[in-house]
Scaffold this active site. Structure first.
Site, PDB file in Angstrom:
ATOM      1  N   ARG A 166       0.854  -1.191   0.000  1.00 19.46           N
ATOM      2  CA  ARG A 166       0.000   0.000   0.000  1.00 19.46           C
ATOM      3  C   ARG A 166       0.890   1.242   0.000  1.00 19.46           C
ATOM      4  O   ARG A 166       1.522   1.571   1.008  1.00 19.46           O
ATOM      5  CB  ARG A 166      -0.935   0.027   1.210  1.00 19.46           C
ATOM      6  CG  ARG A 166      -1.778   1.296   1.254  1.00 19.46           C
ATOM      7  CD  ARG A 166      -3.021   1.209   2.119  1.00 19.46           C
ATOM      8  NE  ARG A 166      -2.760   1.084   3.530  1.00 19.46           N
ATOM      9  CZ  ARG A 166      -3.705   1.214   4.475  1.00 19.46           C
ATOM     10  NH1 ARG A 166      -4.957   1.482   4.123  1.00 19.46           N
ATOM     11  NH2 ARG A 166      -3.401   1.062   5.747  1.00 19.46           N
ATOM     12  N   ASP A 450      -4.318   2.977  13.607  1.00 21.47           N
ATOM     13  CA  ASP A 450      -3.483   3.656  12.632  1.00 21.47           C
ATOM     14  C   ASP A 450      -3.999   5.065  12.429  1.00 21.47           C
ATOM     15  O   ASP A 450      -4.808   5.556  13.217  1.00 21.47           O
ATOM     16  CB  ASP A 450      -3.380   2.853  11.324  1.00 21.47           C
ATOM     17  CG  ASP A 450      -4.703   2.754  10.575  1.00 21.47           C
ATOM     18  OD1 ASP A 450      -5.655   3.478  10.923  1.00 21.47           O
ATOM     19  OD2 ASP A 450      -4.774   1.950   9.629  1.00 21.47           O
TER      20      ASP A 450
END
Length: 552
Positions: A166, A450
């Site tokens: 990612r 996150d």
């Protein structure tokens, strides 16, 4: 390969960095930036224009100009690539050395190697993460924990998860690499380095270079990615269609363009993912100043059964399977406790229920944040899939979702309480302090958090203040009250952590939190102003930060 004129590395060159920042690799990055940088800027301005329209009372709808794409039943995405046919359980995490080994060994089918929300974009993190991925593919990676003395190494190749990288979203830059005097796109930096060094390595192992694409807001942004893929494949003489990408549908504008996004990437598509935490952030952000009808309850009370979330996930499964693409479910963020079995029991029941709902809805797999959750997720999907690799044959033709269903924010059950406000402030402070210290994936209150966590928390506080929202006890949420609670929560954290309390980082976290919750103007992304604290101010052309500039 183009020459290296106009390419400047403006970051310290640590041990082995020259293995990643080769002239050839930098040449590919420069060619991508020069070909696509201007379009990226235009698309970011299009985002801002759409936001201005929404803030002035506009709405979202399925695009009339792309109705032909949605109505054409003949097209499909490419067949699943090797290593991506069976994705029943995927694990996510940053690309540090220990996580790389643990994720690949976890028993998950896929590892999302994260340069984005689970990663602080320090220069060292970005370059060393690329080294770790290359070393993992070469099977030269190992790690010994200095504190415990425990050593980590890879299992046999046949047992390792498939790597899916990612990169950062289109809105972020890599300030340590200048192309023609300007910082290059962080997206293209992360994508290009992995592709240059690891595409052939993955192909030699019978798989390929695979990606997760974050924060997209339109099919035109998907088109930009598709062009980047073709440019990179042509540059390295790799056949077009070798790259495969899964798009995270984690913004509400993208939810209205799912089929168009798949269509743009159809030769490179590996499906869509329900990036539900960032999706909540996007809902708050896009309608942040539209009054009570668009105000969500506190984040911990919002479940996936809320009407607007149910519409989003069911539409995603239907869209993917209609086009032959994988539909991947959301994150189970719980971290199993080594000390409290009752905490584990309750949390695992919730994880199992969440994965049971997803598998029953037709998802082909789902995410977990911790290796100990791989077995429960796999068990649930095994029960539905059996020996089949996926359930692409479940077309979900029964699903009918309207724009009104996706925008039914007001119907979300839940309250806004002082406890919820305090939790938002507490978690945001803890996460920001860790992020500023270099850790983007942080254990907070038995959950792996996150950047999406901090984004939701601070955005809710901003929205509640600026829309004159009160708690269920009729306490109006004001700047003054938030500042008082901020001081109180900081004191609690200091007392709890004792000697482990990092005063400089928490001082920075407080300044940053106030900046993005108490200011009149809303910051589109928390990580942009936060980057000021990572080695100096955001890059200005011609200005060096920290270490002397190296010109290659």
């Amino acid at each position: 390969m183009a020459g290296l004129d106009g390419i400047e590395v403006d970051g310290p060159l640590g041990d082995r960095y020259e293995e990643i920042l080769t002239p050839e690799a930098l040449g590919l990055l420069a060619s991508l930036q020069r070909a696509l940088g201007a379009r990226r800027t235009e698309l970011l301005e299009a985002r801002a224009e759409r936001q201005r329209a929404l803030s002035h009372g506009g709405t979202l709808d399925f695009l009339p100009e792309t109705a032909n794409v949605r109505e054409d039943d003949s097209w499909r995405v490419a067949a699943p690539a090797p290593g991506l046919a069976d994705r029943r359980v995927e694990i996510t995490g940053p690309t540090d050395r220990k996580m790389t080994i643990n994720a690949l060994n976890s028993g998950a089918k896929v590892w999302l190697a994260d340069f984005e929300d689970a990663n602080t974009p320090l220069w060292d993190n970005m370059v060393e993460g690329q080294l770790n991925l290359r070393d993992a593919l070469d099977r030269t990676i190992d790690f010994t924990d200095d504190r415990s003395g425990k050593s980590y190494a890879l299992k046999d190749d046949a047992e390792l998860a498939t790597i899916v990288v990612r990169p950062r979203g289109w809105h972020l830059e890599e300030k340590h690499l200048l192309v023609d005097g300007e910082p290059m796109s962080g997206s293209l930096f992360d994508f290009g380095l992995y592709f240059f060094h690891c595409a052939q390595r993955q192909l030699a192992k019978g798989k390929g270079p695979y990606y997760y694409l974050p924060k997209m807001e339109s099919h035109l942004e998907a088109r930009l990615w598709n062009d980047a893929f073709n440019l990179a494949q042509d540059a390295l003489d790799i056949p077009r269609g070798t790259i495969r990408a899964t798009v995270l549908i984690e913004t509400i504008p993208a939810a209205f363009e799912m089929e168009e996004i798949l269509h743009e990437l159809r030769d490179h598509s590996a499906g869509l993912n329900a990036g539900r935490w960032d999706y909540l952030f996007s809902v708050i952000k896009k309608f942040r100043d539209r009054g009570a009808d668009f105000v969500l309850p506190e984040r911990n009370s919002i479940t996936m059964t809320a009407p607007f979330m149910r519409a989003y996930t069911e539409l995603l499964v239907r869209t993917c399977h209609k086009r032959g693409a994988h539909a991947i479910g959301g994150m189970a963020a719980f971290i199993p406790s080594r000390r409290d079995e009752e905490v584990n029991r309750v949390a695992l029941e919730k994880v199992r229920a969440d994965k049971t709902r997803e598998s029953g809805d037709g998802f082909d797999g789902s995410w977990v944040a911790h290796p100990d959750l791989v077995p429960v997720c796999r068990e649930v999907f095994d029960g539905v899939l059996g020996e089949r690799p996926n359930q692409l044959d479940r077309l979900r033709a029964d699903v009918r979702v309207s724009p009104a269903d996706l925008l039914d924010i007001k119907a979300t059950p839940g309250d806004i309480t002082e406890a919820g406000l305090r939790n938002n402030i507490d978690v945001a402070l803890r996460y920001l302090a860790a992020w500023l210290d270099g850790s983007g994936a942080v254990a907070i209150h038995d959950l792996m958090e996150d950047a999406a966590t901090a984004e939701i928390a601070r955005s809710q506080v901003w929205q509640w203040i600026h829309n004159d929202i009160s708690t269920v006890d009729d306490q109006k949420i004001t700047k003054d009250w938030v500042e008082r609670i901020l001081d109180e929560e900081l004191t609690k954290i200091r007392e709890e952590l004792g000697q482990a309390y990092n005063e400089p980082r928490y001082n920075q976290a407080v300044i940053l939190f106030k900046q993005v919750t108490l200011a009149d103007d809303y910051s589109e992304f928390l990580t942009v102003p936060a980057s000021v604290y990572l080695g100096g101010a955001p890059q200005t052309p011609g200005r060096a930060h920290g270490s002397p500039r190296s010109t290659r």
